[in-house]
Motif scaffolding. Structure first.
Motif, mmCIF file in Angstrom:
data_model
loop_
_atom_site.group_PDB
_atom_site.id
_atom_site.type_symbol
_atom_site.label_atom_id
_atom_site.label_comp_id
_atom_site.label_asym_id
_atom_site.label_seq_id
_atom_site.Cartn_x
_atom_site.Cartn_y
_atom_site.Cartn_z
ATOM 1 N N ASP A 279 0.851 -1.196 0.000
ATOM 2 C CA ASP A 279 0.000 0.000 0.000
ATOM 3 C C ASP A 279 0.885 1.243 0.000
ATOM 4 O O ASP A 279 2.120 1.136 0.058
ATOM 5 C CB ASP A 279 -1.002 -0.030 1.161
ATOM 6 C CG ASP A 279 -2.309 0.704 0.792
ATOM 7 O OD1 ASP A 279 -2.269 1.602 -0.077
ATOM 8 O OD2 ASP A 279 -3.355 0.378 1.375
ATOM 9 N N GLN A 280 0.257 2.416 -0.057
ATOM 10 C CA GLN A 280 1.015 3.646 -0.319
ATOM 11 C C GLN A 280 1.981 4.026 0.813
ATOM 12 O O GLN A 280 2.929 4.777 0.576
ATOM 13 C CB GLN A 280 0.067 4.808 -0.617
ATOM 14 C CG GLN A 280 -0.725 4.662 -1.918
ATOM 15 C CD GLN A 280 0.125 4.542 -3.170
ATOM 16 O OE1 GLN A 280 0.121 3.505 -3.828
ATOM 17 N NE2 GLN A 280 0.870 5.592 -3.506
ATOM 18 N N HIS A 281 1.783 3.523 2.029
ATOM 19 C CA HIS A 281 2.747 3.858 3.097
ATOM 20 C C HIS A 281 4.134 3.326 2.743
ATOM 21 O O HIS A 281 5.146 3.852 3.202
ATOM 22 C CB HIS A 281 2.289 3.312 4.452
ATOM 23 C CG HIS A 281 2.209 1.823 4.512
ATOM 24 N ND1 HIS A 281 1.307 1.092 3.772
ATOM 25 C CD2 HIS A 281 2.930 0.919 5.211
ATOM 26 C CE1 HIS A 281 1.482 -0.192 4.020
ATOM 27 N NE2 HIS A 281 2.462 -0.323 4.884
ATOM 28 N N GLU A 282 4.178 2.295 1.895
ATOM 29 C CA GLU A 282 5.492 1.769 1.507
ATOM 30 C C GLU A 282 6.209 2.718 0.540
ATOM 31 O O GLU A 282 7.437 2.773 0.497
ATOM 32 C CB GLU A 282 5.340 0.362 0.941
ATOM 33 C CG GLU A 282 5.080 -0.620 2.080
ATOM 34 C CD GLU A 282 4.561 -1.964 1.641
ATOM 35 O OE1 GLU A 282 5.380 -2.836 1.320
ATOM 36 O OE2 GLU A 282 3.334 -2.135 1.620
ATOM 37 N N LEU A 283 5.420 3.469 -0.213
ATOM 38 C CA LEU A 283 6.024 4.516 -1.050
ATOM 39 C C LEU A 283 6.651 5.574 -0.133
ATOM 40 O O LEU A 283 7.781 6.018 -0.338
ATOM 41 C CB LEU A 283 4.950 5.152 -1.939
ATOM 42 C CG LEU A 283 5.378 6.410 -2.702
ATOM 43 C CD1 LEU A 283 6.366 6.056 -3.809
ATOM 44 C CD2 LEU A 283 4.164 7.124 -3.301
ATOM 45 N N LEU A 284 5.894 5.963 0.898
ATOM 46 C CA LEU A 284 6.390 6.987 1.827
ATOM 47 C C LEU A 284 7.641 6.499 2.559
ATOM 48 O O LEU A 284 8.547 7.287 2.866
ATOM 49 C CB LEU A 284 5.286 7.353 2.831
ATOM 50 C CG LEU A 284 4.325 8.471 2.411
ATOM 51 C CD1 LEU A 284 3.789 8.312 1.013
ATOM 52 C CD2 LEU A 284 3.184 8.622 3.397
ATOM 53 N N ALA A 285 7.691 5.193 2.821
ATOM 54 C CA ALA A 285 8.855 4.640 3.524
ATOM 55 C C ALA A 285 10.132 4.783 2.683
ATOM 56 O O ALA A 285 11.238 4.808 3.227
ATOM 57 C CB ALA A 285 8.617 3.178 3.875
ATOM 58 N N LEU A 286 9.973 4.906 1.372
ATOM 59 C CA LEU A 286 11.156 5.055 0.509
ATOM 60 C C LEU A 286 11.842 6.416 0.700
ATOM 61 O O LEU A 286 12.933 6.638 0.204
ATOM 62 C CB LEU A 286 10.778 4.856 -0.967
ATOM 63 C CG LEU A 286 10.199 3.483 -1.340
ATOM 64 C CD1 LEU A 286 9.790 3.450 -2.804
ATOM 65 C CD2 LEU A 286 11.208 2.373 -1.056
ATOM 66 N N ILE A 287 11.150 7.328 1.391
ATOM 67 C CA ILE A 287 11.741 8.654 1.637
ATOM 68 C C ILE A 287 12.794 8.576 2.759
ATOM 69 O O ILE A 287 13.718 9.377 2.800
ATOM 70 C CB ILE A 287 10.644 9.684 2.027
ATOM 71 C CG1 ILE A 287 9.484 9.691 1.009
ATOM 72 C CG2 ILE A 287 11.219 11.085 2.202
ATOM 73 C CD1 ILE A 287 9.848 9.980 -0.411
#
Ligand code: GCU
Length: 371
Positions: A279-287
């Motif tokens: 889910d999209q929190h994993e995109l945020l984790a890439l920061i």
């Protein structure tokens, strides 16, 4: 996940690949030639507060050329190098200010006829509080996103994607990159240019994006480590908001209304969010380990404020791995009470927009991490 090493060498790369495969498409590694021409330089812009430059970018593959214009304000009060906000505007550089010397952005003509109000100077100046930003010692680099990929169905041939050697105009390849991927790529090209500006600090670059540009800012930040702060304002579905909550805009709706934003493979999850392998929190984790700020508006249910907050909250384990502080509580904070930690968040009153209040919070966050 137990170590930074395991995260960086393995899991981070896997997640990046998941987003390329299922959401935004694969960003090509090929280099496109860009030449820069200084169109204007005003050392006393904004009542002397700033040096204002306009720089023409010509992207070319030898046969075809696409032009974009960067509008750059550098604070005169900063003696050394200044931190900078990089962000796209929606209606062209001339829409961000009443200054009559600012050129209209070239990409606007693909999307708007001559009678459109977007051609009016300052049409969106309320979204760019240049005076306050410059007074606080930040530079701003903005470009119109239509210059990079005109935001309308059928515009792929006018986008910079068309300059790549393996370009297939109507490719429906599962992981074909599309507008959001191309905008993210373009944001990195702005950073490439900034290298030659000796009054800009390359170690203190923030990317900021509102709404569809918030989606692109997150994707750019995930891929390009030169962005030290990544700010998503009301980015909603396909941005910060969790897809599996299926609240507000959903994948079926966004891939129908904007079929050219995401890779074709994303539609597979329309009405089928539970099948997404992430889910999209994993995109945020890439920061991580850089600084992340997510902002929502109370009246913007379409972007699902709670889903945006939770997504930022769920990055906390990865921040912790680096000894950094994520958001502490799973409860949405009160309206107009920003949280400024290594992850920042606010929900303000009002509707979907980017306001002076939002900018003030972004600058407070950047003061903590970039100054
Ligand atoms: C539409 C779209 C959103 C997008 C927004 C914007 O509302 O459905 O996904 O974020 O436009 O860019 O303003």
């Amino acid at each position: 996940m137990t170590s930074v090493r395991e995260w960086e060498d393995k899991r981070r790369l896997e997640i990046l690949d998941l987003f390329m495969t299922h959401v935004y498409g694969r960003t090509p590694s090929e280099k496109i030639t860009v030449s820069y021409t200084l169109l204007s330089c005003n050392p006393k812009a904004l009542d002397g507060k700033a040096t204002c430059k306009q720089v023409l970018f010509s992207f070319t593959n030898g046969e075809k050329e696409i032009e974009a214009i960067l509008l750059l304000y550098i604070p005169n009060l900063v003696k050394g190098k200044a931190p900078v906000f990089v962000g796209y505007n929606f209606m062209g550089n001339a829409s961000t200010t009443l200054d009559p010397t600012i050129y209209h952005s070239p990409g606007l003509r693909f999307v708007y006829g001559k009678d459109s109000p977007v051609w009016k100077r300052g049409a969106q100046k309320n979204r760019w509080c240049f005076d306050q930003i410059l007074e606080r010692g930040y530079a701003v680099a903005t470009m119109c996103y239509h210059d990079i990929y005109p935001d309308q169905v059928g515009m792929r041939d006018y986008s910079v994607a068309s300059l790549f050697s393996d370009y297939i105009p109507r490719s429906r390849k599962h992981d074909e990159w599309e507008a959001i991927g191309v905008w993210a790529w373009g944001a990195s090209r702005i950073v490439d240019y900034l290298v030659q500006e000796d009054r800009i600090d390359m170690d203190r670059i923030a990317i900021v994006g509102h709404s569809r540009q918030g989606k692109a800012a997150l994707w750019a930040g995930a891929q390009d480590m030169r962005f030290k702060v990544v700010i998503s304002n009301e980015s909603g579905c396909g941005g910060a908001a969790l897809s599996k909550r299926v609240y507000g805009e959903n994948i079926a709706r966004i891939t129908t209304d904007f079929p050219y934003w995401f890779c074709p493979g994303f539609s597979r999850y329309a009405g089928n969010e539970e099948e997404l392998p992430f889910d999209q929190h994993e995109l945020l984790a890439l920061i991580v380990p850089r600084y992340l700020y997510v902002a929502s508006a109370e009246g913007d249910w379409w972007s699902d404020p709670k889903g945006e907050y939770l997504s930022a909250y769920y990055t906390k384990d990865i921040y912790q791995l680096y000894g950094m502080n994520g958001l502490e509580s799973a409860e949405l904070p009160f309206v107009n009470q920003p949280i400024l930690s290594d992850v920042g968040y606010h929900i303000r009153e009002g509707k979907h927009d980017i306001t002076d209040y939002d900018w003030e919070c972004f600058m407070n966050f950047c003061d903590l991490h970039l100054k």
